[in-house]
Design an enzyme around this catalytic site. Sequence first.
Site, mmCIF file in Angstrom:
data_model
loop_
_atom_site.group_PDB
_atom_site.id
_atom_site.type_symbol
_atom_site.label_atom_id
_atom_site.label_comp_id
_atom_site.label_asym_id
_atom_site.label_seq_id
_atom_site.Cartn_x
_atom_site.Cartn_y
_atom_site.Cartn_z
ATOM 1 N N GLU A 1 0.832 -1.210 0.000
ATOM 2 C CA GLU A 1 0.000 0.000 0.000
ATOM 3 C C GLU A 1 0.864 1.255 0.000
ATOM 4 O O GLU A 1 0.531 2.249 -0.652
ATOM 5 C CB GLU A 1 -0.905 0.029 1.243
ATOM 6 C CG GLU A 1 -1.861 -1.138 1.379
ATOM 7 C CD GLU A 1 -1.265 -2.278 2.213
ATOM 8 O OE1 GLU A 1 -0.091 -2.608 1.993
ATOM 9 O OE2 GLU A 1 -1.984 -2.822 3.060
ATOM 10 N N THR B 1 20.347 -38.392 12.849
ATOM 11 C CA THR B 1 20.223 -38.747 14.274
ATOM 12 C C THR B 1 21.566 -38.915 14.982
ATOM 13 O O THR B 1 21.772 -38.398 16.070
ATOM 14 C CB THR B 1 19.435 -40.075 14.419
ATOM 15 O OG1 THR B 1 18.369 -40.064 13.467
ATOM 16 C CG2 THR B 1 18.879 -40.242 15.818
HETATM 17 P P1 NDP Z 1 17.271 -40.747 3.237
HETATM 18 O O1 NDP Z 1 18.051 -39.779 2.479
HETATM 19 O O2 NDP Z 1 15.802 -40.621 3.345
HETATM 20 O O3 NDP Z 1 17.901 -40.787 4.689
HETATM 21 C C1 NDP Z 1 17.333 -41.618 5.641
HETATM 22 C C2 NDP Z 1 18.116 -41.517 6.923
HETATM 23 O O4 NDP Z 1 17.883 -40.249 7.524
HETATM 24 C C3 NDP Z 1 17.658 -42.525 7.923
HETATM 25 O O5 NDP Z 1 18.253 -43.757 7.696
HETATM 26 C C4 NDP Z 1 18.097 -41.884 9.206
HETATM 27 O O6 NDP Z 1 19.442 -42.195 9.461
HETATM 28 C C5 NDP Z 1 18.002 -40.395 8.909
HETATM 29 N N1 NDP Z 1 16.844 -39.874 9.610
HETATM 30 C C6 NDP Z 1 16.879 -39.179 10.753
HETATM 31 N N2 NDP Z 1 15.674 -38.894 11.191
HETATM 32 C C7 NDP Z 1 14.816 -39.439 10.321
HETATM 33 C C8 NDP Z 1 13.403 -39.481 10.281
HETATM 34 N N3 NDP Z 1 12.635 -38.906 11.207
HETATM 35 N N4 NDP Z 1 12.850 -40.126 9.238
HETATM 36 C C9 NDP Z 1 13.597 -40.700 8.277
HETATM 37 N N5 NDP Z 1 14.929 -40.677 8.285
HETATM 38 C C10 NDP Z 1 15.550 -40.064 9.316
HETATM 39 O O7 NDP Z 1 17.647 -42.219 2.776
HETATM 40 P P2 NDP Z 1 17.095 -43.249 1.715
HETATM 41 O O8 NDP Z 1 18.043 -44.377 1.773
HETATM 42 O O9 NDP Z 1 15.664 -43.505 1.887
HETATM 43 O O10 NDP Z 1 17.264 -42.498 0.339
HETATM 44 C C11 NDP Z 1 18.540 -42.180 -0.159
HETATM 45 C C12 NDP Z 1 18.582 -42.495 -1.646
HETATM 46 O O11 NDP Z 1 17.526 -41.851 -2.322
HETATM 47 C C13 NDP Z 1 19.861 -42.016 -2.274
HETATM 48 O O12 NDP Z 1 20.410 -43.074 -2.989
HETATM 49 C C14 NDP Z 1 19.440 -40.917 -3.197
HETATM 50 O O13 NDP Z 1 20.198 -40.915 -4.363
HETATM 51 C C15 NDP Z 1 18.012 -41.213 -3.487
HETATM 52 N N6 NDP Z 1 17.254 -40.002 -3.727
HETATM 53 C C16 NDP Z 1 16.510 -39.866 -4.870
HETATM 54 C C17 NDP Z 1 15.753 -38.750 -5.103
HETATM 55 C C18 NDP Z 1 14.886 -38.612 -6.309
HETATM 56 O O14 NDP Z 1 13.989 -37.750 -6.341
HETATM 57 N N7 NDP Z 1 15.066 -39.403 -7.352
HETATM 58 C C19 NDP Z 1 15.762 -37.618 -4.152
HETATM 59 C C20 NDP Z 1 16.563 -37.870 -2.993
HETATM 60 C C21 NDP Z 1 17.257 -39.019 -2.804
HETATM 61 P P3 NDP Z 1 19.964 -42.104 10.968
HETATM 62 O O15 NDP Z 1 19.136 -43.090 11.744
HETATM 63 O O16 NDP Z 1 21.395 -42.390 10.918
HETATM 64 O O17 NDP Z 1 19.681 -40.729 11.386
HETATM 65 ZN ZN ZN Z 2 0.932 -2.702 6.018
#
Ligand code: NDP
Ligand code: ZN
Length: 361
Positions: free
Chosen positions: A53, A223
């Site tokens: 505004e 974590t």
């Molecule tokens: P993520 O990247 O989802 O990581 C998962 C890890 O995150 C868990 O094992 C855990 O490890 C940690 N974490 C901490 N808190 C949480 C929570 N509340 N919920 C879930 N995870 C948590 O792993 P993924 O293995 O599922 O996926 C990775 C793969 O996915 C890669 O190979 C990547 O290339 C691919 N990818 C593909 C995409 C696409 O769009 N094509 C996009 C992104 C990834 P910890 O217990 O140690 O904390």
């Molecule tokens: Zn305003």
Amino acid sequence: MRNDEQYMRLAIEIAKAGIGQTSPNPVVGAVVVKDGEIVGFGAHLKAGEPHAEVHAIRMAGEKAKGSTVYVTLEPCSHYGKTPPCADLLVETGVQRVVIATTDPNPLVAGKGIEKLRSAGIDVKLGVLKEEADELNRVFFHYIATKMPFVTLKYASSLDGKIATTTGESKWITSEAAREDVHRYRAVHDAILVGVNTVIADNPSLTVRLPEGGKNPIRIVLDTHLRTPLDANILNDGQAETWIVVGSEISVEKRKRYEKENVQIISMKKPHIDIDELLRVLGEKRITSLFVEGGSHVHDSFVRAKAVNEIVAYFAPKIIGGKQAPTPIGGIGFAGMADVMQLEIRRVETIGPDIKIVAIPK
Ligand code: NDP
Ligand code: ZN
């Protein structure tokens, strides 16, 4: 001469200039009309800077007196970083104010309209309300819940795979689709991934667009603090990086990550609870969060019912393989009665790919 809806549509278009750069404020547009002529317009562009505004009234100058002001959001009535716009409209002597939607901010909520009406200004409310609400859905959600608006994004093949059985995932979708993703990154306060994605891909999670764009804060769910010390996101200095850890990480271990632009955020529980996480991020003024995977993290957000929008890209490719990962991994839902129900909002083609935007019902 145009009608109220047409002027409001223009105000909404002008408001869009601020998308992605006004956080934690809403985007707002204003148009000043006098005797059927547009004499001023403006948008709110950045928190702390003048409201829409103010820009519009300044541009109109003398002509603002006796004008009609179209504004996409109820004018503010409180002293924030700038004086109240409702007062400005009254002092300027505008005759009529047309407003698309009310401001849910408890500091404003109806008080702006009240101020205008009690000064004898003719106020019309609700013109293009739906469009205006959509425009500020992130801000409205944040005000109502004090938690960020969560957009979950993934890119998959037509058969719903995000990588091959050997883990290869570069690239499934086209360059055009990936550029679209960068555009989403640029308008979010923060981007979030799981630690496995950091370990597997070593992404930079920055905005790489021909026209540039601001980098969001990078957040990793980790974590046990396993993020490699040489990860790009810890060393490239391109943006802040926040590593979210459970409650059981020793001080010594955290010390290893002490660095400029790097913050360790400790949860109260040994594991990362999505609700707690979103509350903490809200307190840190993260109003919008772009969740980019991996599949485990997606599953946690979906099961916590913490998703406000899904943006999915599908490439015309078949990857196949029972073991090839899918966008939502983890535990999933056991019964059809529990699954996440969505409503499709938009279907677009981007280059050779399809993009679907859906929201939970
Ligand atoms: P993520 O990247 O989802 O990581 C998962 C890890 O995150 C868990 O094992 C855990 O490890 C940690 N974490 C901490 N808190 C949480 C929570 N509340 N919920 C879930 N995870 C948590 O792993 P993924 O293995 O599922 O996926 C990775 C793969 O996915 C890669 O190979 C990547 O290339 C691919 N990818 C593909 C995409 C696409 O769009 N094509 C996009 C992104 C990834 P910890 O217990 O140690 O904390
Ligand atoms: Zn305003």
